[in-house]
Design a protein around this motif. Structure first.
Motif, PDB file in Angstrom:
ATOM      1  N   ARG A  95     -44.094  15.475  27.310  1.00 14.53           N
ATOM      2  CA  ARG A  95     -45.074  14.856  28.206  1.00 14.53           C
ATOM      3  C   ARG A  95     -46.507  15.206  27.837  1.00 14.53           C
ATOM      4  O   ARG A  95     -47.443  14.494  28.218  1.00 14.53           O
ATOM      5  CB  ARG A  95     -44.783  15.281  29.644  1.00 14.53           C
ATOM      6  CG  ARG A  95     -43.445  14.765  30.170  1.00 14.53           C
ATOM      7  CD  ARG A  95     -43.227  15.118  31.617  1.00 14.53           C
ATOM      8  NE  ARG A  95     -41.964  14.580  32.118  1.00 14.53           N
ATOM      9  CZ  ARG A  95     -41.539  14.746  33.364  1.00 14.53           C
ATOM     10  NH1 ARG A  95     -42.275  15.436  34.234  1.00 14.53           N
ATOM     11  NH2 ARG A  95     -40.383  14.222  33.745  1.00 14.53           N
ATOM     12  N   GLU A  96     -46.691  16.304  27.126  1.00 12.34           N
ATOM     13  CA  GLU A  96     -48.049  16.715  26.763  1.00 12.34           C
ATOM     14  C   GLU A  96     -48.563  15.959  25.543  1.00 12.34           C
ATOM     15  O   GLU A  96     -49.748  16.031  25.230  1.00 12.34           O
ATOM     16  CB  GLU A  96     -48.087  18.220  26.497  1.00 12.34           C
ATOM     17  CG  GLU A  96     -47.791  19.061  27.739  1.00 12.34           C
ATOM     18  CD  GLU A  96     -47.888  20.555  27.452  1.00 12.34           C
ATOM     19  OE1 GLU A  96     -48.208  20.922  26.299  1.00 12.34           O
ATOM     20  OE2 GLU A  96     -47.656  21.338  28.395  1.00 12.34           O
ATOM     21  N   PHE A  97     -47.694  15.252  24.843  1.00  9.82           N
ATOM     22  CA  PHE A  97     -48.105  14.490  23.654  1.00  9.82           C
ATOM     23  C   PHE A  97     -48.413  13.051  24.036  1.00  9.82           C
ATOM     24  O   PHE A  97     -47.679  12.432  24.809  1.00  9.82           O
ATOM     25  CB  PHE A  97     -46.992  14.474  22.599  1.00  9.82           C
ATOM     26  CG  PHE A  97     -46.660  15.816  22.004  1.00  9.82           C
ATOM     27  CD1 PHE A  97     -47.488  16.909  22.181  1.00  9.82           C
ATOM     28  CD2 PHE A  97     -45.515  15.975  21.245  1.00  9.82           C
ATOM     29  CE1 PHE A  97     -47.185  18.148  21.633  1.00  9.82           C
ATOM     30  CE2 PHE A  97     -45.193  17.200  20.681  1.00  9.82           C
ATOM     31  CZ  PHE A  97     -46.029  18.288  20.877  1.00  9.82           C
ATOM     32  N   ASP A  98     -49.480  12.506  23.471  1.00  8.21           N
ATOM     33  CA  ASP A  98     -49.701  11.070  23.603  1.00  8.21           C
ATOM     34  C   ASP A  98     -48.915  10.343  22.515  1.00  8.21           C
ATOM     35  O   ASP A  98     -48.243  10.972  21.683  1.00  8.21           O
ATOM     36  CB  ASP A  98     -51.189  10.719  23.569  1.00  8.21           C
ATOM     37  CG  ASP A  98     -51.880  11.098  22.264  1.00  8.21           C
ATOM     38  OD1 ASP A  98     -51.200  11.242  21.222  1.00  8.21           O
ATOM     39  OD2 ASP A  98     -53.115  11.258  22.278  1.00  8.21           O
ATOM     40  N   ALA A  99     -48.988   9.022  22.504  1.00  7.62           N
ATOM     41  CA  ALA A  99     -48.170   8.246  21.566  1.00  7.62           C
ATOM     42  C   ALA A  99     -48.506   8.575  20.119  1.00  7.62           C
ATOM     43  O   ALA A  99     -47.615   8.691  19.272  1.00  7.62           O
ATOM     44  CB  ALA A  99     -48.356   6.752  21.836  1.00  7.62           C
ATOM     45  N   ALA A 100     -49.789   8.748  19.801  1.00  9.94           N
ATOM     46  CA  ALA A 100     -50.187   9.061  18.428  1.00  9.94           C
ATOM     47  C   ALA A 100     -49.639  10.419  18.002  1.00  9.94           C
ATOM     48  O   ALA A 100     -49.162  10.586  16.866  1.00  9.94           O
ATOM     49  CB  ALA A 100     -51.713   9.039  18.306  1.00  9.94           C
ATOM     50  N   GLU A 101     -49.703  11.394  18.898  1.00  8.97           N
ATOM     51  CA  GLU A 101     -49.186  12.726  18.576  1.00  8.97           C
ATOM     52  C   GLU A 101     -47.674  12.704  18.389  1.00  8.97           C
ATOM     53  O   GLU A 101     -47.136  13.399  17.521  1.00  8.97           O
ATOM     54  CB  GLU A 101     -49.569  13.716  19.678  1.00  8.97           C
ATOM     55  CG  GLU A 101     -51.054  14.025  19.719  1.00  8.97           C
ATOM     56  CD  GLU A 101     -51.454  14.831  20.941  1.00  8.97           C
ATOM     57  OE1 GLU A 101     -52.352  15.679  20.831  1.00  8.97           O
ATOM     58  OE2 GLU A 101     -50.864  14.602  22.028  1.00  8.97           O
ATOM     59  N   LYS A 102     -46.977  11.903  19.169  1.00 11.85           N
ATOM     60  CA  LYS A 102     -45.520  11.797  19.012  1.00 11.85           C
ATOM     61  C   LYS A 102     -45.162  11.245  17.641  1.00 11.85           C
ATOM     62  O   LYS A 102     -44.245  11.741  16.977  1.00 11.85           O
ATOM     63  CB  LYS A 102     -44.935  10.920  20.120  1.00 11.85           C
ATOM     64  CG  LYS A 102     -44.969  11.581  21.501  1.00 11.85           C
ATOM     65  CD  LYS A 102     -44.432  10.664  22.591  1.00 11.85           C
ATOM     66  CE  LYS A 102     -44.509  11.354  23.951  1.00 11.85           C
ATOM     67  NZ  LYS A 102     -43.990  10.508  25.044  1.00 11.85           N
TER      68      LYS A 102
END
Length: 257
Positions: free
Chosen positions: A222-229
């Protein structure tokens, strides 16, 4: 109405000399409705013109998004049945153009296709070959697409396990792709969106090197945004283990507006 955030990665991997994958992500308001289009095309590495074929596919769907999709909406041809027919017509036209190119050049070229269209709180998926679409809903990961491959067929008949399929020498043998068959057969899926949904489109260079549990864990952070994922999925592949091109698009349903 939902909003969408996305992240993407695509590279040649650790062994290949070039990247024959092509990716596309587009988002915008179509006649007042938010929409998004994601495409991954994995050019056949053992065939000539694989990179050009995959790029042609993404270019044609980019043209479809800007030139045809708005007209579809304006003419009230955006019901589920209409969208499926129009997507599959585009796949047919692309396949015919690649077949004509192959005949002219006396060569073989082909590509997979994984496509996700988000529109009016619904998702529409077309899939040809062995690139995949996953959905994380809640804390559960679902593989929404079914591979067109020999090992997938064997798995469906309980002749191979998932781990055996990843190690099989036949894992790259496709039973369907764009550009190699006179009549392309795509698998179509549709469904309702829910807030918090997270889609992953990826080439086999990603999912063949990661465990399903790893993909599920990263998409569920949940702490990651789509780019980070997307970036973390790529980083999860151990150095030297990316024997194929690696591509991924992560699309996060961020909430209603």
């Amino acid at each position: 109405m939902f909003t969408y955030a996305y992240g993407a990665v695509s590279d040649k991997g650790d062994i290949r000399t070039d990247n024959q994958d092509s990716i596309l992500y587009l988002t915008g308001s179509i006649q007042g409705s938010e929409a998004a289009l994601s495409v991954i095309a994995d050019g056949m590495g053992g065939l000539s013109f694989g990179a050009q074929t995959s790029q042609y596919i993404t270019e044609q769907f980019k043209r479809w998004w800007y030139e045809e999709f708005p007209d579809i909406v304006r003419e009230n041809m955006d019901h589920k049945e209409d969208i499926r027919e129009l997507l599959e017509q585009e796949i047919w036209d692309i396949n015919q153009a690649i077949l004509a190119f192959n005949h002219q050049m006396q060569c073989k070229s082909g590509s997979t296709l994984s496509l996700v269209l988000l529109y009016k709180n619904q998702y529409f998926i077309e899939n040809v070959g062995d690139s995949r679409v996953y959905l994380l809903r809640g804390q559960s990961l679902y593989q929404l697409t079914e591979d067109h491959s020999l090992v997938a067929r064997m798995m469906r008949h309980y002749q191979l396990s998932e781990e055996e399929a990843k190690r099989s020498v036949m894992k790259n043998k496709l039973t369907m792709c764009i550009g190699m068959f006179s009549a392309p057969e795509s698998n179509y899926y549709e469904g309702e969106l829910e807030e918090g949904d997270c889609f992953l489109l990826c080439s086999d260079g990603l999912y063949n090197t990661l465990k399903t549990s790893q993909i599920e864990r990263i998409l569920g952070e949940r702490e990651f945004d789509a780019a980070e994922k997307a970036e973390y999925l790529r980083r999860m592949i151990e150095p030297g283990k990316a024997s194929d091109n690696v591509s991924a698009i992560v699309v996060q349903i961020t909430g209603e507006i």
